[in-house]
Design a protein around this motif. Structure first.
Motif, PDB file in Angstrom:
ATOM      1  N   UNK A  30       0.832  -1.210   0.000  1.00 57.96           N
ATOM      2  CA  UNK A  30       0.000   0.000   0.000  1.00 57.96           C
ATOM      3  C   UNK A  30       0.864   1.256   0.000  1.00 57.96           C
ATOM      4  N   UNK A  31       1.955   1.255   0.777  1.00 54.43           N
ATOM      5  CA  UNK A  31       2.865   2.406   0.787  1.00 54.43           C
ATOM      6  C   UNK A  31       3.504   2.598  -0.578  1.00 54.43           C
ATOM      7  N   UNK A  32       3.871   1.513  -1.244  1.00 56.93           N
ATOM      8  CA  UNK A  32       4.475   1.624  -2.567  1.00 56.93           C
ATOM      9  C   UNK A  32       3.492   2.211  -3.575  1.00 56.93           C
ATOM     10  N   UNK A  33       2.254   1.748  -3.535  1.00 54.45           N
ATOM     11  CA  UNK A  33       1.236   2.265  -4.455  1.00 54.45           C
ATOM     12  C   UNK A  33       0.989   3.747  -4.178  1.00 54.45           C
ATOM     13  N   UNK A  34       0.873   4.117  -2.913  1.00 52.70           N
ATOM     14  CA  UNK A  34       0.655   5.522  -2.560  1.00 52.70           C
ATOM     15  C   UNK A  34       1.837   6.377  -2.987  1.00 52.70           C
ATOM     16  N   UNK A  35       3.040   5.874  -2.793  1.00 51.37           N
ATOM     17  CA  UNK A  35       4.239   6.621  -3.162  1.00 51.37           C
ATOM     18  C   UNK A  35       4.300   6.858  -4.670  1.00 51.37           C
ATOM     19  N   UNK A  36       3.863   5.869  -5.430  1.00 50.60           N
ATOM     20  CA  UNK A  36       3.883   5.986  -6.890  1.00 50.60           C
ATOM     21  C   UNK A  36       2.789   6.910  -7.421  1.00 50.60           C
ATOM     22  N   UNK A  37       1.805   7.231  -6.591  1.00 50.25           N
ATOM     23  CA  UNK A  37       0.656   8.026  -7.039  1.00 50.25           C
ATOM     24  C   UNK A  37       0.440   9.268  -6.185  1.00 50.25           C
ATOM     25  N   UNK A  38       1.514   9.845  -5.683  1.00 50.32           N
ATOM     26  CA  UNK A  38       1.407  11.009  -4.800  1.00 50.32           C
ATOM     27  C   UNK A  38       0.642  12.159  -5.444  1.00 50.32           C
ATOM     28  N   UNK A  39       0.878  12.381  -6.724  1.00 50.52           N
ATOM     29  CA  UNK A  39       0.214  13.505  -7.384  1.00 50.52           C
ATOM     30  C   UNK A  39      -1.293  13.311  -7.445  1.00 50.52           C
ATOM     31  N   UNK A  40      -1.740  12.109  -7.755  1.00 43.68           N
ATOM     32  CA  UNK A  40      -3.181  11.843  -7.817  1.00 43.68           C
ATOM     33  C   UNK A  40      -3.813  11.925  -6.432  1.00 43.68           C
ATOM     34  N   UNK A  41      -3.110  11.418  -5.428  1.00 40.64           N
ATOM     35  CA  UNK A  41      -3.629  11.484  -4.063  1.00 40.64           C
ATOM     36  C   UNK A  41      -3.716  12.944  -3.612  1.00 40.64           C
ATOM     37  N   UNK A  42      -2.703  13.736  -3.937  1.00 37.56           N
ATOM     38  CA  UNK A  42      -2.719  15.162  -3.604  1.00 37.56           C
ATOM     39  C   UNK A  42      -3.892  15.879  -4.247  1.00 37.56           C
ATOM     40  N   UNK A  43      -4.182  15.536  -5.494  1.00 35.03           N
ATOM     41  CA  UNK A  43      -5.329  16.138  -6.173  1.00 35.03           C
ATOM     42  C   UNK A  43      -6.633  15.735  -5.479  1.00 35.03           C
ATOM     43  N   UNK A  44      -6.706  14.491  -5.036  1.00 31.03           N
ATOM     44  CA  UNK A  44      -7.890  14.027  -4.321  1.00 31.03           C
ATOM     45  C   UNK A  44      -8.072  14.752  -2.999  1.00 31.03           C
ATOM     46  N   UNK A  45      -6.980  14.983  -2.303  1.00 28.04           N
ATOM     47  CA  UNK A  45      -7.035  15.726  -1.038  1.00 28.04           C
ATOM     48  C   UNK A  45      -7.515  17.149  -1.293  1.00 28.04           C
ATOM     49  N   UNK A  46      -6.991  17.779  -2.334  1.00 26.19           N
ATOM     50  CA  UNK A  46      -7.429  19.135  -2.681  1.00 26.19           C
ATOM     51  C   UNK A  46      -8.923  19.171  -2.986  1.00 26.19           C
ATOM     52  N   UNK A  47      -9.390  18.206  -3.761  1.00 25.94           N
ATOM     53  CA  UNK A  47     -10.806  18.157  -4.114  1.00 25.94           C
ATOM     54  C   UNK A  47     -11.690  17.946  -2.892  1.00 25.94           C
ATOM     55  N   UNK A  48     -11.262  17.054  -2.013  1.00 29.00           N
ATOM     56  CA  UNK A  48     -12.035  16.793  -0.801  1.00 29.00           C
ATOM     57  C   UNK A  48     -12.058  18.028   0.095  1.00 29.00           C
ATOM     58  N   UNK A  49     -10.934  18.728   0.176  1.00 32.38           N
ATOM     59  CA  UNK A  49     -10.881  19.955   0.990  1.00 32.38           C
ATOM     60  C   UNK A  49     -11.828  21.014   0.442  1.00 32.38           C
ATOM     61  N   UNK A  50     -11.847  21.165  -0.875  1.00 32.22           N
ATOM     62  CA  UNK A  50     -12.737  22.151  -1.487  1.00 32.22           C
ATOM     63  C   UNK A  50     -14.198  21.821  -1.219  1.00 32.22           C
ATOM     64  N   UNK A  51     -14.561  20.544  -1.360  1.00 32.81           N
ATOM     65  CA  UNK A  51     -15.946  20.140  -1.112  1.00 32.81           C
ATOM     66  C   UNK A  51     -16.321  20.345   0.355  1.00 32.81           C
ATOM     67  N   UNK A  52     -15.389  20.035   1.254  1.00 32.16           N
ATOM     68  CA  UNK A  52     -15.656  20.235   2.679  1.00 32.16           C
ATOM     69  C   UNK A  52     -15.820  21.714   2.996  1.00 32.16           C
TER      70      UNK A  52
END
Length: 58
Positions: free
Chosen positions: A10-32
């Motif tokens: 799971x850490x390897x997958x997250x590390x390989x997709x940091x940019x997509x996860x960051x975009x998801x965090x931004x989107x969730x923050x905006x919706x919140x």
């Protein structure tokens, strides 16, 4: 596969997709921020920033 193996994968997958996860965090923050009263915008933004900072530790 043990629990440690799953965690490492799971850490390897997250590390390989940091940019997509960051975009998801931004989107969730905006919706919140849109859903919550304005007085919570700063706290929500700070939480999103801390979550994205945590991605750097992967």
């Amino acid at each position: 596969m043990g629990l440690n193996d799953a965690f490492d994968k799971a850490k390897d997958v997250a590390s390989d997709n940091k940019d997509k996860i960051g975009e998801g965090i931004d989107g969730a923050s905006e919706k919140a921020q849109d859903a919550a009263p304005d007085q919570f915008d700063g706290a929500i933004g700070d939480a999103g920033d801390k979550a994205k900072d945590g991605l750097g530790n992967l």
